[in-house]
Design a protein around this motif. Structure first.
Motif, short mmCIF file in Angstrom:
data_model
loop_
_atom_site.label_atom_id
_atom_site.label_comp_id
_atom_site.label_asym_id
_atom_site.label_seq_id
_atom_site.Cartn_x
_atom_site.Cartn_y
_atom_site.Cartn_z
N ARG A 47 63.78 -53.10 -7.62
CA ARG A 47 64.48 -52.97 -8.92
C ARG A 47 65.98 -52.70 -8.71
O ARG A 47 66.60 -51.94 -9.43
N SER A 86 68.02 -49.35 -10.19
CA SER A 86 67.11 -48.19 -10.34
C SER A 86 67.60 -46.99 -9.54
O SER A 86 66.81 -46.08 -9.22
N GLY A 88 69.34 -44.62 -6.44
CA GLY A 88 69.24 -44.49 -4.98
C GLY A 88 67.86 -44.92 -4.49
O GLY A 88 66.85 -44.60 -5.11
N ASP A 89 67.86 -45.62 -3.37
CA ASP A 89 66.60 -46.11 -2.77
C ASP A 89 65.86 -44.92 -2.17
O ASP A 89 66.25 -44.38 -1.14
N GLN A 90 64.77 -44.54 -2.84
CA GLN A 90 64.05 -43.33 -2.44
C GLN A 90 63.40 -43.46 -1.07
O GLN A 90 63.07 -42.46 -0.44
N TYR A 98 71.28 -40.32 1.34
CA TYR A 98 70.60 -41.57 1.67
C TYR A 98 71.04 -42.02 3.06
O TYR A 98 72.23 -42.03 3.37
N GLY A 134 70.64 -43.17 -10.71
CA GLY A 134 72.00 -43.51 -10.28
C GLY A 134 72.44 -44.88 -10.78
O GLY A 134 73.63 -45.15 -10.90
N THR A 156 66.42 -39.86 -14.23
CA THR A 156 65.15 -39.38 -13.69
C THR A 156 65.33 -38.16 -12.79
O THR A 156 64.35 -37.62 -12.28
C1 S0N Z 1 62.91 -48.43 -12.38
C2 S0N Z 1 61.46 -48.18 -12.77
C3 S0N Z 1 61.39 -47.49 -14.13
C4 S0N Z 1 60.76 -49.57 -12.85
O1 S0N Z 1 59.40 -49.40 -13.13
P1 S0N Z 1 58.39 -50.66 -12.94
O2 S0N Z 1 58.98 -51.87 -13.58
O3 S0N Z 1 57.06 -50.20 -13.37
O4 S0N Z 1 58.42 -51.01 -11.36
P2 S0N Z 1 57.82 -50.15 -10.15
O5 S0N Z 1 56.44 -50.67 -9.85
O6 S0N Z 1 57.94 -48.71 -10.38
O7 S0N Z 1 58.84 -50.57 -8.99
C5 S0N Z 1 58.78 -51.86 -8.41
C6 S0N Z 1 59.04 -51.68 -6.94
O8 S0N Z 1 60.35 -51.17 -6.79
C7 S0N Z 1 60.33 -49.94 -6.07
N1 S0N Z 1 61.39 -49.08 -6.58
C8 S0N Z 1 61.80 -48.91 -7.84
N2 S0N Z 1 62.80 -48.04 -7.91
C9 S0N Z 1 63.04 -47.64 -6.66
C10 S0N Z 1 63.96 -46.76 -6.07
N3 S0N Z 1 64.89 -46.08 -6.81
N4 S0N Z 1 63.93 -46.58 -4.74
C11 S0N Z 1 63.05 -47.26 -3.98
N5 S0N Z 1 62.14 -48.12 -4.48
C12 S0N Z 1 62.14 -48.30 -5.79
C13 S0N Z 1 58.93 -49.39 -6.36
O9 S0N Z 1 58.57 -48.45 -5.38
C14 S0N Z 1 58.11 -50.65 -6.30
O10 S0N Z 1 57.91 -51.02 -4.97
P3 S0N Z 1 56.50 -51.59 -4.46
O11 S0N Z 1 56.30 -52.87 -5.22
O12 S0N Z 1 56.67 -51.80 -3.00
O13 S0N Z 1 55.48 -50.56 -4.83
C15 S0N Z 1 60.72 -47.30 -11.72
O14 S0N Z 1 60.56 -48.07 -10.54
C16 S0N Z 1 61.43 -46.05 -11.39
O15 S0N Z 1 61.34 -45.08 -12.13
N6 S0N Z 1 62.10 -46.04 -10.23
C17 S0N Z 1 62.71 -44.83 -9.68
C18 S0N Z 1 63.99 -44.46 -10.43
C19 S0N Z 1 64.61 -43.25 -9.76
O16 S0N Z 1 64.07 -42.15 -9.85
N7 S0N Z 1 65.72 -43.43 -9.08
C20 S0N Z 1 66.40 -42.42 -8.29
C21 S0N Z 1 67.23 -41.44 -9.15
N8 S0N Z 1 68.17 -40.77 -8.34
C22 S0N Z 1 69.28 -41.40 -7.96
O17 S0N Z 1 69.55 -42.52 -8.28
C23 S0N Z 1 70.22 -40.61 -7.09
C24 S0N Z 1 71.62 -40.73 -7.63
C25 S0N Z 1 72.61 -40.63 -6.59
O18 S0N Z 1 72.59 -41.43 -5.71
C26 S0N Z 1 73.62 -39.53 -6.64
C27 S0N Z 1 74.14 -39.13 -7.83
C28 S0N Z 1 75.07 -38.08 -7.86
C29 S0N Z 1 75.45 -37.45 -6.72
C30 S0N Z 1 74.91 -37.90 -5.51
C31 S0N Z 1 74.00 -38.91 -5.48
C32 S0N Z 1 73.41 -39.32 -4.22
O19 S0N Z 1 72.27 -38.91 -3.99
O20 S0N Z 1 74.05 -40.11 -3.50
#
Ligand code: S0N
Length: 286
Positions: A47, A86, A88-90, A98, A134, A156
């Motif tokens: 995503r 979506s 940062g790549d978790q 990261y 992010g 999130t």
């Molecule tokens: C996006 C969502 C809602 C999509 O849901 P949907 O359509 O049901 O798809 P999924 O089946 O969940 O996902 C499809 C595939 O994509 C992978 N995936 C999705 N998002 C991520 C992600 N963020 N990282 C890694 N992989 C991801 C799924 O795992 C799946 O893969 P497969 O098919 O192999 O199973 C839903 O996916 C969702 O909620 N995603 C997570 C969103 C999230 O929580 N993101 C992270 C939030 N935090 C940040 O972004 C950190 C911000 C940041 O970087 C920062 C900010 C301020 C200061 C510092 C920082 C820093 O840390 O650098």
């Protein structure tokens, strides 16, 4: 104007993107045409989540668009119809941040957020699908956001163990108001495109099939306007939020405009000609 049909013919014709071959990116795509740069996060399998490599490439691409005198406006988007980004790549989230391929953990997305705000050209987020975490902050820091009808917005952090207490909180509150910003962060809900429009989080909602051409139409319209006026206005809109750094950016524009005057050039010329400057012919404006 939220439908392509509302736009004059010259703004809704197709655009033919070119892809410069001199730089090869791994995680993003770079296109340009008609004075518009389009930067695409190209990781649809996650995503369009970003990892350090993605952010480094985005910074490189934005710098490229910044320095290209042909470019008047920049589109930031995500590949495919399911997500803008979506966050940062978790999967590569380490102990402090990261991790890149060398294992270095860095919060480098904050550099990108600042770059988008300080580069002196309008940046438009073109959002289809999810702008989450992010990724939501990335659209927020863009100057304008055009959303497809399938767009979904939200934070999130409190669910996944992160937060953005900088622009992600403060700029969100300035954009949509304090109560709504707190709701978004405290409850981690998702909001659809119409809800985002109602709260002033996006500028327009358009049918998915028309998203790119309507976004391009906005850019074509801006590209016909005075680049200096847009440049100074962008700095002005950011100045109070960004404090002294914002004033520095705004003031840099004043200095650049002053450099272009005969008055400023008299000072430079006098130094180079080893004579005292003569500013007597420049009037003191009331
Ligand atoms: C996006 C969502 C809602 C999509 O849901 P949907 O359509 O049901 O798809 P999924 O089946 O969940 O996902 C499809 C595939 O994509 C992978 N995936 C999705 N998002 C991520 C992600 N963020 N990282 C890694 N992989 C991801 C799924 O795992 C799946 O893969 P497969 O098919 O192999 O199973 C839903 O996916 C969702 O909620 N995603 C997570 C969103 C999230 O929580 N993101 C992270 C939030 N935090 C940040 O972004 C950190 C911000 C940041 O970087 C920062 C900010 C301020 C200061 C510092 C920082 C820093 O840390 O650098």
């Amino acid at each position: 104007m939220h439908r392509l049909a509302d736009w004059p013919e010259e703004d809704r014709r197709p655009i033919y993107w070119e892809s410069p071959q001199d730089v090869q990116y791994q995680d993003i795509l770079y296109h340009r045409a008609e004075g518009i740069a389009k930067i695409t996060i190209n990781r649809p399998e996650v995503r369009n989540a970003f990892r350090p490599q993605t952010v480094r490439e985005l910074i490189h691409a934005f710098q490229r668009a910044h320095l290209d005198p042909e470019i008047g406006s920049i589109i930031l988007t995500g590949a495919g119809e399911l997500a803008f980004c979506s966050g940062g790549d978790q999967r590569v989230r380490g102990h402090e941040g990261y991790q890149d391929a060398q294992g270095v953990e860095s919060l480098n997305v904050l550099d990108l957020q600042r770059q988008i705000r300080t580069l002196p050209k309008p940046v438009v987020a073109m959002v289809a699908g999810y702008a989450i975490g992010g990724g939501h902050v990335l659209h927020l820091v863009c100057d304008l956001t055009i959303a497809a009808e399938n767009a979904r917005f939200g934070q999130t952090g409190p669910r996944v163990g992160s937060f953005d207490a900088g622009l992600g909180a403060g700029l969100l509150a300035r954009t949509i108001g304090l109560k709504k910003a707190k709701e978004i962060w405290f409850l981690c809900r998702q909001y659809d495109a119409q809800e985002a429009l109602a709260m002033g989080l996006v500028n327009a909602v358009v049918p998915l099939a028309e998203l790119e051409l309507v976004t391009v139409a906005w850019c074509r319209q801006m590209n016909r306007l005075s680049p200096t006026a847009l440049r100074v206005l962008k700095a002005a809109f950011n100045a109070d939020t960004d404090g002294l750094a914002g004033i520095q950016e705004l003031a840099g524009n004043a200095t650049a405009l002053f450099y272009m005057t005969e008055e400023a050039q008299e000072g430079r010329n006098a130094f180079l000609e080893r004579r005292p400057p003569d500013f007597r012919r420049f009037r003191r404006r009331p």
